[in-house]
Structures are given as C-alpha cells and as structure tokens.
Design a protein around this motif. Structure first.
Motif, PDB file in Angstrom:
ATOM      1  N   THR A  84      24.842  -9.015 -17.824  1.00 55.16           N
ATOM      2  CA  THR A  84      24.520  -8.204 -16.650  1.00 55.16           C
ATOM      3  C   THR A  84      24.114  -6.761 -16.972  1.00 55.16           C
ATOM      4  N   GLU A  85      24.452  -6.283 -18.168  1.00 51.88           N
ATOM      5  CA  GLU A  85      24.181  -4.859 -18.449  1.00 51.88           C
ATOM      6  C   GLU A  85      22.927  -4.674 -19.291  1.00 51.88           C
ATOM      7  N   GLN A  86      22.148  -3.652 -18.934  1.00 52.69           N
ATOM      8  CA  GLN A  86      21.018  -3.299 -19.762  1.00 52.69           C
ATOM      9  C   GLN A  86      21.136  -1.824 -20.128  1.00 52.69           C
ATOM     10  N   LYS A  87      20.671  -1.468 -21.315  1.00 50.50           N
ATOM     11  CA  LYS A  87      20.673  -0.056 -21.693  1.00 50.50           C
ATOM     12  C   LYS A  87      19.339   0.326 -22.314  1.00 50.50           C
ATOM     13  N   GLY A  88      18.993   1.611 -22.225  1.00 50.64           N
ATOM     14  CA  GLY A  88      17.744   2.061 -22.837  1.00 50.64           C
ATOM     15  C   GLY A  88      16.833   2.707 -21.809  1.00 50.64           C
ATOM     16  N   LYS A  89      15.904   3.519 -22.313  1.00 47.88           N
ATOM     17  CA  LYS A  89      15.050   4.327 -21.435  1.00 47.88           C
ATOM     18  C   LYS A  89      13.751   3.630 -21.062  1.00 47.88           C
ATOM     19  N   TYR A  90      13.555   2.414 -21.572  1.00 47.13           N
ATOM     20  CA  TYR A  90      12.275   1.754 -21.314  1.00 47.13           C
ATOM     21  C   TYR A  90      12.392   0.591 -20.328  1.00 47.13           C
ATOM     22  N   GLY A  91      13.524   0.579 -19.598  1.00 48.56           N
ATOM     23  CA  GLY A  91      13.783  -0.516 -18.667  1.00 48.56           C
ATOM     24  C   GLY A  91      13.137  -0.305 -17.311  1.00 48.56           C
ATOM     25  N   PRO A  92      13.380  -1.172 -16.325  1.00 47.46           N
ATOM     26  CA  PRO A  92      14.265  -2.336 -16.463  1.00 47.46           C
ATOM     27  C   PRO A  92      13.722  -3.363 -17.456  1.00 47.46           C
ATOM     28  N   TYR A  93      14.663  -4.053 -18.093  1.00 45.88           N
ATOM     29  CA  TYR A  93      14.302  -4.993 -19.141  1.00 45.88           C
ATOM     30  C   TYR A  93      14.303  -6.444 -18.638  1.00 45.88           C
ATOM     31  N   LYS A  94      14.102  -6.578 -17.341  1.00 46.07           N
ATOM     32  CA  LYS A  94      14.059  -7.917 -16.760  1.00 46.07           C
ATOM     33  C   LYS A  94      12.805  -7.965 -15.904  1.00 46.07           C
ATOM     34  N   GLN A  95      11.971  -8.963 -16.147  1.00 51.07           N
ATOM     35  CA  GLN A  95      10.652  -8.942 -15.510  1.00 51.07           C
ATOM     36  C   GLN A  95      10.718  -9.001 -13.987  1.00 51.07           C
ATOM     37  N   SER A  96      11.733  -9.702 -13.451  1.00 51.92           N
ATOM     38  CA  SER A  96      11.772  -9.789 -11.986  1.00 51.92           C
ATOM     39  C   SER A  96      12.039  -8.418 -11.356  1.00 51.92           C
ATOM     40  N   GLU A  97      12.491  -7.456 -12.167  1.00 49.75           N
ATOM     41  CA  GLU A  97      12.732  -6.112 -11.620  1.00 49.75           C
ATOM     42  C   GLU A  97      11.550  -5.181 -11.862  1.00 49.75           C
ATOM     43  N   ARG A  98      10.425  -5.714 -12.342  1.00 46.81           N
ATOM     44  CA  ARG A  98       9.296  -4.869 -12.735  1.00 46.81           C
ATOM     45  C   ARG A  98       8.028  -5.161 -11.929  1.00 46.81           C
ATOM     46  N   ALA A  99       8.201  -5.879 -10.804  1.00 44.04           N
ATOM     47  CA  ALA A  99       7.021  -6.323 -10.046  1.00 44.04           C
ATOM     48  C   ALA A  99       6.076  -5.154  -9.743  1.00 44.04           C
ATOM     49  N   GLU A 100       6.638  -4.042  -9.337  1.00 42.48           N
ATOM     50  CA  GLU A 100       5.804  -2.908  -8.943  1.00 42.48           C
ATOM     51  C   GLU A 100       4.976  -2.377 -10.121  1.00 42.48           C
ATOM     52  N   ILE A 101       5.571  -2.428 -11.289  1.00 42.83           N
ATOM     53  CA  ILE A 101       4.853  -1.935 -12.479  1.00 42.83           C
ATOM     54  C   ILE A 101       3.631  -2.813 -12.750  1.00 42.83           C
ATOM     55  N   TYR A 102       3.840  -4.133 -12.731  1.00 42.99           N
ATOM     56  CA  TYR A 102       2.711  -5.036 -13.005  1.00 42.99           C
ATOM     57  C   TYR A 102       1.620  -4.842 -11.949  1.00 42.99           C
ATOM     58  N   GLN A 103       2.083  -4.726 -10.705  1.00 44.66           N
ATOM     59  CA  GLN A 103       1.102  -4.627  -9.614  1.00 44.66           C
ATOM     60  C   GLN A 103       0.292  -3.330  -9.725  1.00 44.66           C
ATOM     61  N   THR A 104       0.922  -2.298 -10.240  1.00 46.91           N
ATOM     62  CA  THR A 104       0.202  -1.034 -10.423  1.00 46.91           C
ATOM     63  C   THR A 104      -0.950  -1.209 -11.420  1.00 46.91           C
ATOM     64  N   TYR A 105      -0.663  -1.900 -12.494  1.00 45.16           N
ATOM     65  CA  TYR A 105      -1.701  -2.113 -13.515  1.00 45.16           C
ATOM     66  C   TYR A 105      -2.778  -3.081 -13.024  1.00 45.16           C
ATOM     67  N   VAL A 106      -2.364  -4.074 -12.233  1.00 46.10           N
ATOM     68  CA  VAL A 106      -3.373  -4.996 -11.690  1.00 46.10           C
ATOM     69  C   VAL A 106      -4.272  -4.241 -10.718  1.00 46.10           C
ATOM     70  N   LYS A 107      -3.654  -3.387  -9.934  1.00 47.04           N
ATOM     71  CA  LYS A 107      -4.439  -2.632  -8.963  1.00 47.04           C
ATOM     72  C   LYS A 107      -5.500  -1.788  -9.688  1.00 47.04           C
ATOM     73  N   ALA A 108      -5.094  -1.215 -10.815  1.00 46.94           N
ATOM     74  CA  ALA A 108      -6.056  -0.408 -11.590  1.00 46.94           C
ATOM     75  C   ALA A 108      -7.210  -1.280 -12.091  1.00 46.94           C
ATOM     76  N   LEU A 109      -6.891  -2.515 -12.496  1.00 47.77           N
ATOM     77  CA  LEU A 109      -7.969  -3.410 -12.956  1.00 47.77           C
ATOM     78  C   LEU A 109      -8.901  -3.789 -11.803  1.00 47.77           C
ATOM     79  N   ILE A 110      -8.314  -4.020 -10.625  1.00 49.93           N
ATOM     80  CA  ILE A 110      -9.155  -4.383  -9.463  1.00 49.93           C
ATOM     81  C   ILE A 110     -10.107  -3.222  -9.153  1.00 49.93           C
ATOM     82  N   ARG A 111      -9.576  -2.017  -9.211  1.00 50.88           N
ATOM     83  CA  ARG A 111     -10.403  -0.828  -8.926  1.00 50.88           C
ATOM     84  C   ARG A 111     -11.603  -0.724  -9.870  1.00 50.88           C
TER      85      ARG A 111
END
Ligand code: GLU
Length: 550
Positions: free
Chosen positions: A109-136
């Motif tokens: 249950t615990e994650q540590k580090g400055k580059y997280g979240p380290y679980k993909q289901s918690e990163r949806a917004e990050i992926y969508q940001t990069y996809v949005k840039a590609l669509i643009r």
C-alpha cells in the motif's frame, strides 16, 4: 482555434495542464555520471513469479553496480485481470529475496519517492495531458470502430494475406473531422484515441539493445491505441510517459516486448522525449523431454516463487543461483570471492544469455549447499524454525521444545572452519537431523556386509565398558582403535590395506558399527560430536537396542 485544438478540447475537455507542467514537476535526476535508473513494472495480475524476480534482480544489480536507482511501478491498467493481494505478494516477495527498492511501491500500500504516483491507475490525468498535446499537433485522433468492425478488417487482411492491423488505408478514422467526431460523441458512441503514425514499413529503425546487441526492424506504421475508451492508456503509451517522467535510463524488461520497440521509439520521438536504452531479457528456460522451452506459469511449479519458499530454499540461495544464470562471469567471481555478497559483483548486461538461460534444479541445489553451509547455527535455527512454523508444524514443535539442544545439534560440523556441505533447503532438514530427536529417531541395525553380528556385538559391549562422553575426537577414536586391536581388527586403515587377510577389518569399520547403533545411519556428520550432544544415557540406550537386535 485550429481544428486540431478543437479536437483536443472535444476529446479531453477536462485536461487543463500541458506537458511542461509535468516536465517541471519531475525534473531530470541529479545523479552521478553513469548512474542507471532502472525499474520493474509488474502488473498485479498474478503472484510473484520467477521471471519477475529475475528481471527485478537484473534491474536491481544494474542500478547497484552504477550507484543508480531501482524503483517499482505498478501497471494496473488491466483491472479485469487484477488479483486481490497481487501487489503485496510481488513487493513483499521482492523484499523477502533481499531486493531493495529505492523508490516506488515499497509494500502493498505504501509508495515513496518524488516521481510518483507509481501506480498507473493514479496517473490518468498525466497520460491524458500528453495525449491532448499529441492531438493538438495532429498526431492523435479518435477512433470509433467497434470490435466487429476491427474484426472484419482483420478478416479482409488475412484473406488477402496482408499484415493485420490498423494502418494506412485500413485506418478508418485517421482523417476524421471535428464535426464528424462531435456527431458520433453526441450519439454516445465510445471511442479510443489512436496515434496517427507518420511511420512507414519501408523504413528501417536500428537500435542497440543492451542485452541482445544491434537490432533492425521496420518502422511502425500502425495507428495503435494510446488511450482506451475508459481513458486508461495502453502499455505502449504508459511506458513512454512513465519511463520518461520517472527518468528511467535503462528499460530492462522481458523480450516479449522486443517487437514493440519500433512503437516505443516512435512515441519517444513524437513526444519529444530523450530516447532511453533498452535491454531485453530472455526468458528462463527449462528442459522438457530434451527440448528447451520457456518456463510456464501454468505447467511448472517452480515458475511461482512460492515454490521455493515451500521447499525451504533460502532466499540467498535462490538469488545466488539466479545470478549464475544472469551473468556468465558470476561463477568465476563467486569462486574468487566466496564470502562476498553478490551485491558487490560488477554486473554487465552484455554477459547475459541471449537465447535464454536454463533453469537447472541440480545446479540450484549445488549453489544452495554452498550458501547454507556458511550459515552459523544460530542463523540456521532462526531460518529453520521460521520455515517449519509455516510448512511443518510437527517439526517446528520438536525444534523449539529445547532451543539450546537444537542449536547444539545444528552446530555439529557447522560452526567449524570447514563446514560440511549438506543441506540445500529446509525441507531436507527433518530427515537429515531425525536421529538427533527422540520423536524422529528410527533405529536400524543393518550392518555392512563385511561385519558379522558377533563381532559387532562384541565391539559394542566392549565399547560400552570404556565409553567416556568427555573424550575429545582423538581420544574417542583411540578407544575404538584400542578395541579394534583386541578383537582382530586393524587399528589403521593403511595397516589393513597392506595385509587384508590378517584382519577382520579396520577401526573405521567399527566406527561404522557405532554410528549405526547411535544414529541408525551409515553416513552422518562427526559421530563424536553427535554422541556428545545426544549424551551418555541416550547413546547407551541406543547401543543396547542394537546389541539386543543382533
Ligand atoms: N507490465 C509489463 C509486464 O508485466 C511491464 C513490462 C516492462 O517492464 O516495461 O510485462
């Protein structure tokens, strides 16, 4: 607004950040020159298996050898296949095998580090940001094809003997307009977002794989899926975004991904990411009726790491064994550095097997014996009781009834300069030490062929009369030699060998008789020590049992 910008707003209206935001949030790591950042990215769709442990070891030792960082990332984009407790099992399993995790998931249950979240289901917004840039940039678009439509295209391609996939003229929605997309969305049609691949099959890409060397493949021309209809990324896209933002330097993963490298290299380029180094690890193989095949999660019990725990292989044994199959120069190093932790070994990816190393249990046994013989009795006591508590409660109760006694048993031929190489795994211990515990001892007075029962009986009677439990090894054997001379045996083996007809046997034969009486076995560790630990009363009792049975 351009059409591409309108499309981006239409498809991902809630995304208000740009990639720059994340580039600043996750800066390039400040590490010494040459430090490698590695990771494993398991999907919690099953329990820890040998392939994942092996990949983790290779990644860990690569980071360690370069003063780098090793982290874990959970790839949980396939919720349907996820199993309960999968993350715990994998992370805790790595911990049990001493694979230290610098960053990412450090428990279930615990994650540590400055580059997280380290679980993909918690990163949806990050992926969508990069996809949005590609669509643009006109590099991604929505695709409304149903499973049936895609199937129909595949059938056509197959019947025409063409490569299957969503590319070129088969990429139905490649040029979809904002208006068309909007109409379909208004109708409630689900869609995925695909890459608009600028690649061509005619072009070649060449890359240097850190394990396999130079590889050449056609460029990717498939408009593969970036985001699924639920907004969750595919492996390809998540890999690119995550490994870039987590500032991985070396992606060392299973070689089933090698055919996807053209997609990944293309994504890195289109997203403007600095390319990283790939190393593709060959799977661990097994001999099956003479043929080499991949170890299979379905067919082979040793594919699940729990197998090793159940058998009682110490984690250090398994890791040292895996090191021998990870690096062709490890065994030489081990011989030269028998007492050094494997962590000091300078690991080189070029020394990995390209075709797939063979899993060999006999070799594991051999490596294990070398590791286990170095454990001191207190350590063995702790490990053996921990193992038996989980897997053999009866043995646990026997071992822990009198801990001091058990430790004396375990110290025989162990807490000495040249320890005996005997046990490879803890499930062998019960049989191995059985005669040291009354609840397990089974008398067996079968004599070797060259000793008759009258001589054996005579010897044991005489031995009883002179037996002194305080004798050291020398005095202990001198007494046996003394009796040997009295009853027609040679005191020295040399003497016997020089003139076998003059003797019934030699002192060594008589010590075998004593060994059989005391332990029921012909082969044991040092008998003098065994008798000291068992004590006079018990030894006399056992000698009497044998005398009466002869
Ligand atoms: N989730 C992927 C797998 O389990 C990870 C592959 C990778 O290391 O990138 O195969």
């Amino acid at each position: 607004m351009t059409d591409f910008n309108l499309m981006a707003e239409l498809l991902l209206p809630n995304i208000d950040k740009t990639p720059d935001y994340y580039e600043n949030l996750y800066p390039v790591r400040n590490l010494p020159e040459g430090a490698r950042v590695t990771r494993i990215a398991p999907s919690p769709t099953g329990y820890l298996h040998l392939g994942t442990l092996f990949a983790a070891l290779v990644n860990r030792i690569t980071a360690t050898s370069t003063n780098g960082i090793f982290y874990t990332r959970i790839e949980d984009t396939d919720k349907k296949r996820e199993i309960e407790g999968g993350i715990e099992d994998i992370i805790e399993g790595l911990d049990r095998f001493g694979i230290a995790i610098d960053e990412g998931f450090i428990s279930g249950t615990e994650q540590k580090g400055k580059y997280g979240p380290y679980k993909q289901s918690e990163r949806a917004e990050i992926y969508q940001t990069y996809v949005k840039a590609l669509i643009r940039q006109g590099l991604a678009y929505p695709c409304f094809c149903t499973a049936e439509e895609l199937e129909a295209v595949r059938n056509i391609q197959e019947s025409e003997k063409l490569r299957t996939g969503y590319y070129g003229k088969y990429a139905k929605h490649r040029d979809i307009t904002v208006e068309e997309a909007k109409a379909l969305i208004d109708e409630g049609k689900p869609f995925v977002i695909r890459l608009k691949s600028p690649g061509s099959e005619e072009n070649k890409i060449i890359f240097e794989d850190a394990v396999k060397g130079k590889i050449e493949m056609p460029e990717n021309d498939e408009d593969f899926v970036l985001l699924k209809s639920d907004g969750i990324p595919t492996y390809h896209f998540a890999h690119a975004v995550d490994d870039h933002l987590m500032r991985t330097t070396h992606v060392l993963r299973g070689d089933e991904w090698i055919s996807s490298v053209p997609k990944h290299i293309q994504l890195f380029k289109l997203l403007g990411f600095k390319p990283m180094k790939y190393g593709h690890i060959s799977p661990i193989m097994k001999l099956d009726n003479g043929a080499k095949r991949k170890i299979s999660k379905r067919k082979d019990p040793e594919a699940a790491v729990h197998f090793f725990a159940e058998q009682g292989y110490d984690s250090e044994c398994v890791i040292n064994y895996l090191m021998t199959i990870a690096a062709s120069d490890f065994e030489d190093w081990r011989r030269a550095n028998p007492d050094t932790s494997y962590k000091s070994f300078k690991f080189n990816l070029k020394k990995m097997s390209v075709s797939g190393a063979l899993f060999d249990e006999a070799k594991l046994t051999d490596v294990s014996k070398n590791v286990v013989c170095k454990f001191k009795s207190d350590e063995v006591y702790d490990k053996l009781t921990a193992w038996s508590l989980e897997f053999d409660k009866e043995f646990y109760d026997i071992l822990t009834a009198n801990p001091d006694y058990t430790k004396q048993v375990l110290a025989i031929d162990r807490d000495v300069a040249k320890p005996r190489k005997d046990i490879a795994k803890w499930n062998e211990a019960k049989d191995y030490f059985a005669y040291m515990f009354n609840g397990l001892f089974v008398p067996d007075s079968t004599l070797p062929e060259n000793i008759n029962s009258a001589d054996a009986k005579l010897f044991l009677e005489k031995y009883k009369a002179v037996y002194n439990p305080d004798d050291d090894r020398q005095a202990w054997f001198d007494r046996i030699k003394g009796i040997a001379t009295e009853i027609g045996f040679a005191a020295e083996t040399k003497q016997y060998k020089a003139d076998p007809d003059s003797f019934k046997g030699h002192a060594g034969d008589l010590s075998t008789v004593l060994r059989i009486a005391v332990t029921g076995r012909r082969n044991t560790p040092d008998l003098c020590s065994i008798m000291q630990v068992l004590g006079k009363e018990e030894c006399i009792k056992r000698i009497d049992i044998t005398i009466n049975s002869l």
